[in-house]
Design a protein around this motif. Structure first.
Motif, mmCIF file in Angstrom:
data_model
loop_
_atom_site.group_PDB
_atom_site.id
_atom_site.type_symbol
_atom_site.label_atom_id
_atom_site.label_comp_id
_atom_site.label_asym_id
_atom_site.label_seq_id
_atom_site.Cartn_x
_atom_site.Cartn_y
_atom_site.Cartn_z
ATOM 1 N N LEU A 14 0.863 -1.185 0.000
ATOM 2 C CA LEU A 14 0.000 0.000 0.000
ATOM 3 C C LEU A 14 0.888 1.219 0.000
ATOM 4 N N ALA A 49 -0.367 4.884 2.082
ATOM 5 C CA ALA A 49 -1.397 4.114 2.781
ATOM 6 C C ALA A 49 -2.357 5.013 3.558
ATOM 7 N N TYR A 76 -6.816 -3.013 6.732
ATOM 8 C CA TYR A 76 -6.234 -3.983 5.807
ATOM 9 C C TYR A 76 -6.890 -5.352 5.850
ATOM 10 N N THR A 113 3.844 -1.169 3.659
ATOM 11 C CA THR A 113 3.017 0.033 3.596
ATOM 12 C C THR A 113 3.909 1.258 3.747
ATOM 13 N N CYS A 138 -2.957 1.257 10.968
ATOM 14 C CA CYS A 138 -2.190 0.154 10.387
ATOM 15 C C CYS A 138 -1.997 -0.990 11.380
#
Ligand SMILES: Nc1ncnc2c1ncn2[C@@H]1O[C@H](COP(=O)(O)OP(=O)(O)OP(=O)(O)O)[C@@H](O)[C@H]1O
Length: 255
Positions: free
Chosen positions: A197, A200, A212, A241, A254
């Motif tokens: 990503l 991100a 995710y 990411t 994340c």
């Protein structure tokens, strides 16, 4: 978009003994690097000194890349060793190569072929960025045999549907990816080896809080949840990411 099996670069014969020997040598170098404490690792300054394939080195040389930038020095070895990566670095710092090289190398070391389907998915928030990534992939991946496609809005989805299921790597924007997940029969992300990503934080702003797992849409049949992709039944080796700004919102999302 390249046709399935068409390859990023020139057509090449099936894997040779040289390639098989190179893969075992790379695996052993990376195994040693992965086992060494991070502060004892001698970080390469030049691409030629990295434990990567001759194909990638040649692509880098032809594109005029010789020395690693700071973000590449920090990110490349861990990503090549298959670690997940969560990074932030400012625009123009060279993040693209920091994820494209591991993408090419993971598939190369895993002997990915045109028969193996989609091995790497790179998601970028805008068409322009996706196009830039795709151009860089074509340059550095020129010597490899992988097929690669670009899925962005503004083109006929039907034309992409004829080829998308034969691609080894896809660079895409979130909206177009979701469209293929919904509308393309047989579209399958379950064999992914590397998931990237880029930007991100911006992608997460676009797709909301679903984060995710399972990437863009909970319960999507063509994309198993992340914890399943990372299990031994599937092959996901690493998730990379990057963002251009580091902030708490990005880090928390994340997790
Ligand atoms: N090691 C390198 N040596 C020389 N040039 C490089 C190197 N790595 C990247 N570049 C070049 O630097 C420019 C910026 O790189 P890149 O697009 O990867 O940055 P970025 O951090 O992803 O920025 P953005 O967030 O704008 O996408 C590109 O033109 C790229 O080709």
């Amino acid at each position: 978009m390249k046709r399935p099996g068409g390859g990023l670069g020139k057509s090449q014969p099936k894997r040779t003994k040289r390639e098989a020997d190179e893969v075992s040598s790379l695996e052993s170098q990376l195994g040693e690097a992965a086992g060494a404490p991070a502060d004892s690792q001698d970080v390469a300054k030049r691409f030629d000194d990295l434990p990567i394939s001759e194909y990638t080195k040649e692509g880098l040389r032809e594109a005029g890349f010789t020395r690693l930038t700071a973000v590449q020095r920090a990110a490349l070895l861990p990503a090549l060793c298959g670690r997940d990566l969560l990074g932030a670095a400012k625009t123009g710092s060279g993040k693209t190569l920091a994820f494209l090289i591991p993408v090419l190398e993971v598939l190369y070391r895993r002997r990915w072929s045109s028969m193996d389907g989609l091995g790497a998915l790179i998601i970028s928030p805008t068409r322009e960025l996706a196009l830039q990534i795709f151009d860089e992939l074509r340059k550095v991946g020129k010597q490899h045999q992988f097929s690669a496609g670009l899925l962005i809005g503004g083109k006929q989805v039907k034309a992409e549907q004829q080829h998308v299921n034969g691609m080894n790597m896809l660079v895409c924007t979130p909206g177009r990816l979701l469209q293929h997940m919904d509308e393309t029969p047989g579209f399958d992300c379950s064999q992914l080896q590397v998931l990237v990503l880029d930007e991100a934080d911006r992608i997460l702003d676009m797709v909301g809080e679903c984060c995710y797992a399972p990437l863009l849409r909970p319960g999507c049949p063509c994309m198993p949840p992340l914890h399943q992709l990372q299990s031994p039944d599937f092959g996901l080796q690493s998730m990379i990411t990057f963002a251009s700004v580091w902030n708490h919102k990005y880090r928390n999302r994340c997790k």
